[in-house]
Design a protein around this motif. Sequence first.
Motif, PDB file in Angstrom:
ATOM      1  N   SER A 101      -6.872   0.315  -7.780  1.00 55.92           N
ATOM      2  CA  SER A 101      -6.495   1.003  -6.552  1.00 55.92           C
ATOM      3  C   SER A 101      -5.843   0.063  -5.547  1.00 55.92           C
ATOM      4  O   SER A 101      -4.900   0.445  -4.861  1.00 55.92           O
ATOM      5  CB  SER A 101      -7.742   1.664  -5.951  1.00 55.92           C
ATOM      6  OG  SER A 101      -7.737   1.583  -4.563  1.00 55.92           O
ATOM      7  N   VAL A 102      -6.330  -1.179  -5.448  1.00 55.82           N
ATOM      8  CA  VAL A 102      -5.804  -2.074  -4.408  1.00 55.82           C
ATOM      9  C   VAL A 102      -4.550  -2.831  -4.850  1.00 55.82           C
ATOM     10  O   VAL A 102      -3.800  -3.321  -4.013  1.00 55.82           O
ATOM     11  CB  VAL A 102      -6.853  -3.109  -3.942  1.00 55.82           C
ATOM     12  CG1 VAL A 102      -8.065  -2.417  -3.387  1.00 55.82           C
ATOM     13  CG2 VAL A 102      -7.196  -4.095  -5.032  1.00 55.82           C
ATOM     14  N   TRP A 122       5.633   0.246  -7.619  1.00 55.79           N
ATOM     15  CA  TRP A 122       4.862   0.941  -6.612  1.00 55.79           C
ATOM     16  C   TRP A 122       3.422   1.221  -7.013  1.00 55.79           C
ATOM     17  O   TRP A 122       3.127   1.497  -8.163  1.00 55.79           O
ATOM     18  CB  TRP A 122       5.530   2.278  -6.287  1.00 55.79           C
ATOM     19  CG  TRP A 122       6.779   2.110  -5.508  1.00 55.79           C
ATOM     20  CD1 TRP A 122       7.625   1.046  -5.542  1.00 55.79           C
ATOM     21  CD2 TRP A 122       7.326   3.046  -4.574  1.00 55.79           C
ATOM     22  NE1 TRP A 122       8.668   1.259  -4.680  1.00 55.79           N
ATOM     23  CE2 TRP A 122       8.513   2.465  -4.087  1.00 55.79           C
ATOM     24  CE3 TRP A 122       6.925   4.298  -4.117  1.00 55.79           C
ATOM     25  CZ2 TRP A 122       9.300   3.127  -3.142  1.00 55.79           C
ATOM     26  CZ3 TRP A 122       7.715   4.951  -3.192  1.00 55.79           C
ATOM     27  CH2 TRP A 122       8.892   4.365  -2.709  1.00 55.79           C
ATOM     28  N   ASN A 123       2.551   1.161  -6.009  1.00 58.63           N
ATOM     29  CA  ASN A 123       1.217   1.735  -6.148  1.00 58.63           C
ATOM     30  C   ASN A 123       0.810   2.286  -4.795  1.00 58.63           C
ATOM     31  O   ASN A 123       0.165   1.598  -4.005  1.00 58.63           O
ATOM     32  CB  ASN A 123       0.208   0.686  -6.617  1.00 58.63           C
ATOM     33  CG  ASN A 123      -1.190   1.278  -6.708  1.00 58.63           C
ATOM     34  OD1 ASN A 123      -1.346   2.497  -6.706  1.00 58.63           O
ATOM     35  ND2 ASN A 123      -2.200   0.435  -6.771  1.00 58.63           N
ATOM     36  N   SER A 168      -7.690  -1.714   7.357  1.00 55.00           N
ATOM     37  CA  SER A 168      -8.013  -0.862   6.198  1.00 55.00           C
ATOM     38  C   SER A 168      -8.167  -1.668   4.916  1.00 55.00           C
ATOM     39  O   SER A 168      -8.857  -1.236   3.998  1.00 55.00           O
ATOM     40  CB  SER A 168      -6.923   0.191   5.975  1.00 55.00           C
ATOM     41  OG  SER A 168      -6.657   0.886   7.157  1.00 55.00           O
ATOM     42  N   LEU A 169      -7.525  -2.844   4.854  1.00 60.78           N
ATOM     43  CA  LEU A 169      -7.649  -3.698   3.671  1.00 60.78           C
ATOM     44  C   LEU A 169      -9.120  -3.907   3.316  1.00 60.78           C
ATOM     45  O   LEU A 169      -9.477  -4.014   2.154  1.00 60.78           O
ATOM     46  CB  LEU A 169      -7.034  -5.077   3.938  1.00 60.78           C
ATOM     47  CG  LEU A 169      -5.534  -5.281   3.827  1.00 60.78           C
ATOM     48  CD1 LEU A 169      -5.203  -6.729   4.108  1.00 60.78           C
ATOM     49  CD2 LEU A 169      -5.039  -4.904   2.442  1.00 60.78           C
ATOM     50  N   TYR A 225      -6.011  -9.647  -4.168  1.00 60.26           N
ATOM     51  CA  TYR A 225      -6.743  -8.567  -3.511  1.00 60.26           C
ATOM     52  C   TYR A 225      -7.741  -7.946  -4.499  1.00 60.26           C
ATOM     53  O   TYR A 225      -8.828  -7.529  -4.115  1.00 60.26           O
ATOM     54  CB  TYR A 225      -5.745  -7.521  -2.999  1.00 60.26           C
ATOM     55  CG  TYR A 225      -6.301  -6.476  -2.061  1.00 60.26           C
ATOM     56  CD1 TYR A 225      -7.548  -6.624  -1.451  1.00 60.26           C
ATOM     57  CD2 TYR A 225      -5.566  -5.332  -1.756  1.00 60.26           C
ATOM     58  CE1 TYR A 225      -8.036  -5.660  -0.575  1.00 60.26           C
ATOM     59  CE2 TYR A 225      -6.042  -4.369  -0.883  1.00 60.26           C
ATOM     60  CZ  TYR A 225      -7.283  -4.529  -0.298  1.00 60.26           C
ATOM     61  OH  TYR A 225      -7.757  -3.564   0.559  1.00 60.26           O
ATOM     62  N   PRO A 253      -1.155  -4.033  -5.243  1.00 59.99           N
ATOM     63  CA  PRO A 253       0.063  -3.519  -4.612  1.00 59.99           C
ATOM     64  C   PRO A 253       1.222  -3.339  -5.587  1.00 59.99           C
ATOM     65  O   PRO A 253       2.206  -2.685  -5.251  1.00 59.99           O
ATOM     66  CB  PRO A 253       0.403  -4.595  -3.573  1.00 59.99           C
ATOM     67  CG  PRO A 253      -0.223  -5.835  -4.089  1.00 59.99           C
ATOM     68  CD  PRO A 253      -1.453  -5.411  -4.837  1.00 59.99           C
ATOM     69  N   ARG A 307      -1.417   4.019  -3.723  1.00 56.17           N
ATOM     70  CA  ARG A 307      -2.841   4.101  -3.377  1.00 56.17           C
ATOM     71  C   ARG A 307      -3.331   2.807  -2.742  1.00 56.17           C
ATOM     72  O   ARG A 307      -4.441   2.730  -2.246  1.00 56.17           O
ATOM     73  CB  ARG A 307      -3.674   4.357  -4.636  1.00 56.17           C
ATOM     74  CG  ARG A 307      -3.642   5.797  -5.104  1.00 56.17           C
ATOM     75  CD  ARG A 307      -4.561   5.963  -6.292  1.00 56.17           C
ATOM     76  NE  ARG A 307      -5.959   6.083  -5.879  1.00 56.17           N
ATOM     77  CZ  ARG A 307      -6.980   5.975  -6.728  1.00 56.17           C
ATOM     78  NH1 ARG A 307      -6.768   5.720  -7.991  1.00 56.17           N
ATOM     79  NH2 ARG A 307      -8.216   6.102  -6.295  1.00 56.17           N
ATOM     80  N   SER A 308      -2.495   1.764  -2.806  1.00 62.48           N
ATOM     81  CA  SER A 308      -2.933   0.450  -2.344  1.00 62.48           C
ATOM     82  C   SER A 308      -2.578   0.209  -0.883  1.00 62.48           C
ATOM     83  O   SER A 308      -1.431   0.408  -0.473  1.00 62.48           O
ATOM     84  CB  SER A 308      -2.284  -0.627  -3.220  1.00 62.48           C
ATOM     85  OG  SER A 308      -2.361  -1.877  -2.589  1.00 62.48           O
ATOM     86  N   VAL A 309      -3.559  -0.222  -0.099  1.00 65.68           N
ATOM     87  CA  VAL A 309      -3.290  -0.559   1.299  1.00 65.68           C
ATOM     88  C   VAL A 309      -2.314  -1.731   1.365  1.00 65.68           C
ATOM     89  O   VAL A 309      -1.419  -1.774   2.200  1.00 65.68           O
ATOM     90  CB  VAL A 309      -4.596  -0.939   2.030  1.00 65.68           C
ATOM     91  CG1 VAL A 309      -4.304  -1.272   3.478  1.00 65.68           C
ATOM     92  CG2 VAL A 309      -5.605   0.187   1.950  1.00 65.68           C
ATOM     93  N   MET A 310      -2.491  -2.672   0.440  1.00 63.62           N
ATOM     94  CA  MET A 310      -1.622  -3.846   0.427  1.00 63.62           C
ATOM     95  C   MET A 310      -0.168  -3.448   0.179  1.00 63.62           C
ATOM     96  O   MET A 310       0.761  -4.021   0.751  1.00 63.62           O
ATOM     97  CB  MET A 310      -2.089  -4.807  -0.668  1.00 63.62           C
ATOM     98  CG  MET A 310      -1.298  -6.080  -0.743  1.00 63.62           C
ATOM     99  SD  MET A 310      -1.832  -7.287   0.449  1.00 63.62           S
ATOM    100  CE  MET A 310      -3.228  -8.012  -0.385  1.00 63.62           C
ATOM    101  N   PHE A 311       0.014  -2.443  -0.673  1.00 65.23           N
ATOM    102  CA  PHE A 311       1.359  -1.927  -0.947  1.00 65.23           C
ATOM    103  C   PHE A 311       1.970  -1.378   0.341  1.00 65.23           C
ATOM    104  O   PHE A 311       3.121  -1.659   0.669  1.00 65.23           O
ATOM    105  CB  PHE A 311       1.257  -0.828  -2.011  1.00 65.23           C
ATOM    106  CG  PHE A 311       2.503  -0.001  -2.167  1.00 65.23           C
ATOM    107  CD1 PHE A 311       3.569  -0.475  -2.907  1.00 65.23           C
ATOM    108  CD2 PHE A 311       2.600   1.243  -1.571  1.00 65.23           C
ATOM    109  CE1 PHE A 311       4.718   0.289  -3.053  1.00 65.23           C
ATOM    110  CE2 PHE A 311       3.752   2.009  -1.710  1.00 65.23           C
ATOM    111  CZ  PHE A 311       4.807   1.527  -2.454  1.00 65.23           C
ATOM    112  N   GLU A 312       1.163  -0.634   1.079  1.00 65.95           N
ATOM    113  CA  GLU A 312       1.651  -0.056   2.336  1.00 65.95           C
ATOM    114  C   GLU A 312       1.975  -1.166   3.335  1.00 65.95           C
ATOM    115  O   GLU A 312       3.018  -1.124   3.998  1.00 65.95           O
ATOM    116  CB  GLU A 312       0.581   0.883   2.907  1.00 65.95           C
ATOM    117  CG  GLU A 312       1.069   1.705   4.067  1.00 65.95           C
ATOM    118  CD  GLU A 312       0.175   1.558   5.264  1.00 65.95           C
ATOM    119  OE1 GLU A 312      -1.058   1.588   5.111  1.00 65.95           O
ATOM    120  OE2 GLU A 312       0.713   1.393   6.369  1.00 65.95           O
ATOM    121  N   LEU A 362      -5.423   6.273   3.920  1.00 63.83           N
ATOM    122  CA  LEU A 362      -4.009   6.226   3.506  1.00 63.83           C
ATOM    123  C   LEU A 362      -3.387   7.614   3.431  1.00 63.83           C
ATOM    124  O   LEU A 362      -2.221   7.800   3.748  1.00 63.83           O
ATOM    125  CB  LEU A 362      -3.894   5.551   2.140  1.00 63.83           C
ATOM    126  CG  LEU A 362      -3.905   4.029   2.121  1.00 63.83           C
ATOM    127  CD1 LEU A 362      -3.787   3.518   0.698  1.00 63.83           C
ATOM    128  CD2 LEU A 362      -2.769   3.476   2.963  1.00 63.83           C
TER     129      LEU A 362
END
Lengths: 392, 261
Positions: B70-71, A116-117, A181-182, B97, B73, A119-124, B213
Motif C-alpha cells: 500500500s505504501v 503509479w500506486n 499522513s505518511l 517506506y 510509491p 494508494r500510497s501517501v508517498m506517491f501523492e 487519501l
Amino acid sequence: MQRPKITFWRAVLVLILLSGAYATIVRFAGGLGASTNLSDAFPWGLWVGFDVMCGVMLAAGGFTLTAAVYILNLREFKPIIRPTVLTAFLGYLLVCVALLFDLGRGYRIWHPLVMWNPRSVMFEVAWCVTLYSTVLSLEFSSVLFERFRFPKLLRLQKMIVIPLVIAGVMLSTLHQSSLGSLYLIVPNKLHALWYTPLLPVLFFLSALCVGLAMTIFESSMSARHFGKQLELPLLRQLGRALLVALGVYTVVRFQDLLHRGAWHLLQWRSPETPLFVLEMLLCSFAPICLLLIPKVRRNADGLYLSSVLCLLGFVTNRLNIAITGMERSAGQQYFPKWTEISITLAIIASGFLVFALAVRYLPIFEKVASHQAVAEPETAAGELPELSHVQS
Amino acid sequence: MSKGILYDATLCIGCKLCEKGCAERNGLPYDDDIAAEQKQSAHKLTVVLTRNDKFMRRLCMNCQDPSCASVCPVGALRKTSEGPVTYDASRCMGCRYCMVACPFSVPKYEWDKPLPLVRKCDMCYDRVARGLQTACAEACPTGATKFGIRDDLVSEAKERIAKSPEAYLNHIFGLNEVGGTSVLLLSSIPFGEFGYGNDLSGEALPLLTYRVLSHIPDLVTIGGVALGGLWWLTNRKDEVARHEAEERRKSPVGANEYAKT
C-alpha cells in the motif's frame, strides 16, 4: 573584478561546503551503511526527519504569502512576495537534493511519476512536490523574464498567475498534510504522544503557523543582511496572524491529546516526555505567551524572537515524529553520523549561498519603497497584482 | 485459491533446515555463522528464533492487505492472487517506506551496497506459481512448516488447538492480525516473546491512510472553487474602482458627479 573579502561567515560557509563534498563522496562510494547510522530497525533518520520533513515545512511561507496577496488581496505584503517565493522554490529544490542522498537509488527518483500506486501517501507527496516545484518555478519565472527582458513572456506569466497561485495553495495543502499522513499507517510504531488520526490536520495547521513565522523571520534576516524589510505595521499584522494560528493549533493539539486520553503517557521517567515538553514549550506556550504581551507584539525584535521560537518548536515536532517517537518501537536509539549532519549542513549552506547570489544578481527585493508599492486601485489599473514589479 | 503457510512451533525441532532451504532458493550464502544469527536481515530472510527450548520462525507474513504494497510509491511490492507478496526490484527507488510501514518490520535493506535493494521473503512466488510448495516447507523434516491453501490451513490449525488445548495458546497468529496474513503461526508460549506485536488491530492498516487519501479528489474540487471564489470576491473591489476610473476618463461630467457623491 573585485576580490571577495574573507569574512568569518564566508570561511564557515566554505568549510561546511568542503566537508559536505567529502561526505558526499563517502555517501556515494560507500553506500548508506557507510555514511549513515540508519539500520533495518531505524530506516529513516536525519535526512528524512529534517531535510525532507522540516525542509518542506519551512518552505510553507510560499503558499501562505501568495494566498494572502493574490487570493485575499492583501497587497501590502507584495514587497516580500519575491524573496518568499524564492525561499520556497529553493527549499523544494534542496528537499529534492536531500532525497537524492537519502534514496537508495536516487537515479530512480522519477519512478513515481510513471509507476503509479495511487494508494500510497508517498506517491501523492511525490506528485504534489513535483507539481508544486513546477508551480513555484513558474511563479518565480517573472523575476528572470524581467531581469533578462522578455516582456512577452512576462505578460504571459501574469495572465496565468492566479490559477498558478490557486494550484500552489491546493498542492501545498495536500502535501503538507500528507507528510503527516505518511505516519498514519504506523499506529504500533509511532509513540502515542504523537500518533493520532489527526496527523494530517496538525501538519497542515503547523505549516500555516510556520509559513507566517518564516515570513517574519525572513523579513528580519533580510533587514539584517540586505537592509530590506517589511515595515513594522506589516510585521505586526503577521505577528497577530501568527498568534491566532498558534492558538488554533494548540487548541486542536490539546483536544486531541485529551480525547485520546494520551495525557497519562507523560510520565516523568519516560525519555519521550522531555522532548514532548520541549516541543510544546517552543511551538506553543513560549511564542503564544510572548505574542500575548502587546509590547512584544509591537516590537520588531519581539516578533523576531517569537517566530524563531515557533520555528524551532515545529522543527522539534517533526524530529520527534520522525525520530524520537519511533525509537521505542525500534528498540534502539538513533543519532545521526557525522556524514549525515555534514551533508545536511552543506545543503542548508548552499541554500543561503544561492539566495545571496540571487539577491545580488536578480530583482528580488523591490526597488521602490514598500509603502509606494501598496498601490491604490487606480494606479494599478489594467494590471493584476503580480509577482513582478515592472512599474518601478 | 490463496495459498499460505502454517508454522506450528510445537512441532519445530530447531534444525534450521528451513533457513538453509530459503537461502538456497534466494541465492544467499549460508554457513554456521549465518545460522547462528538470531535476526532477519538482507542476507537472512527467515530465522528460527530460540527461547530456552522453544522455537519460533520469523518470515514475511505475506499479509492479505499488506502495508508495504500500500505504501510503495512505485508499486514495486504487490499482493498476488496466489498469496505471496512480491517485490519488483527494477521499480524500487529505495525510499524505505515499506520498512517503516511494515507492522512486522520484515523488509530489510542492503545497507552495505552502493546501489542497494530491499530484501524480503516472497513466499517463493516463482515456485508457488508453478504449483510447488515453498522452499522452507519442502525442507522441513517434521511438518512444522506446512504449505497449503490458506483456508484449509486455518481449519487445520483450529483442529490442532481443539484436539490438544493444553499444548497450544488458543490463538492462531495471522488469522485476524492486520486483517489476516498468508502465514499462520501456532505456539505454546506468547508470540510477544518472539517480537510479534500483541497490540496489532484486526483491521488492515492500509485503511488508515486510504480513508484520508480517498478524500483528496473532493478536497481539490472544493478547494479550487472556494479559492477561486475568494479571489473573485476580494479582487472585485479593484475591478469596480478600475471601471469607474475609466468611466471618468471617458466622460469628465460623470466623473464630477461621481466625485460629488
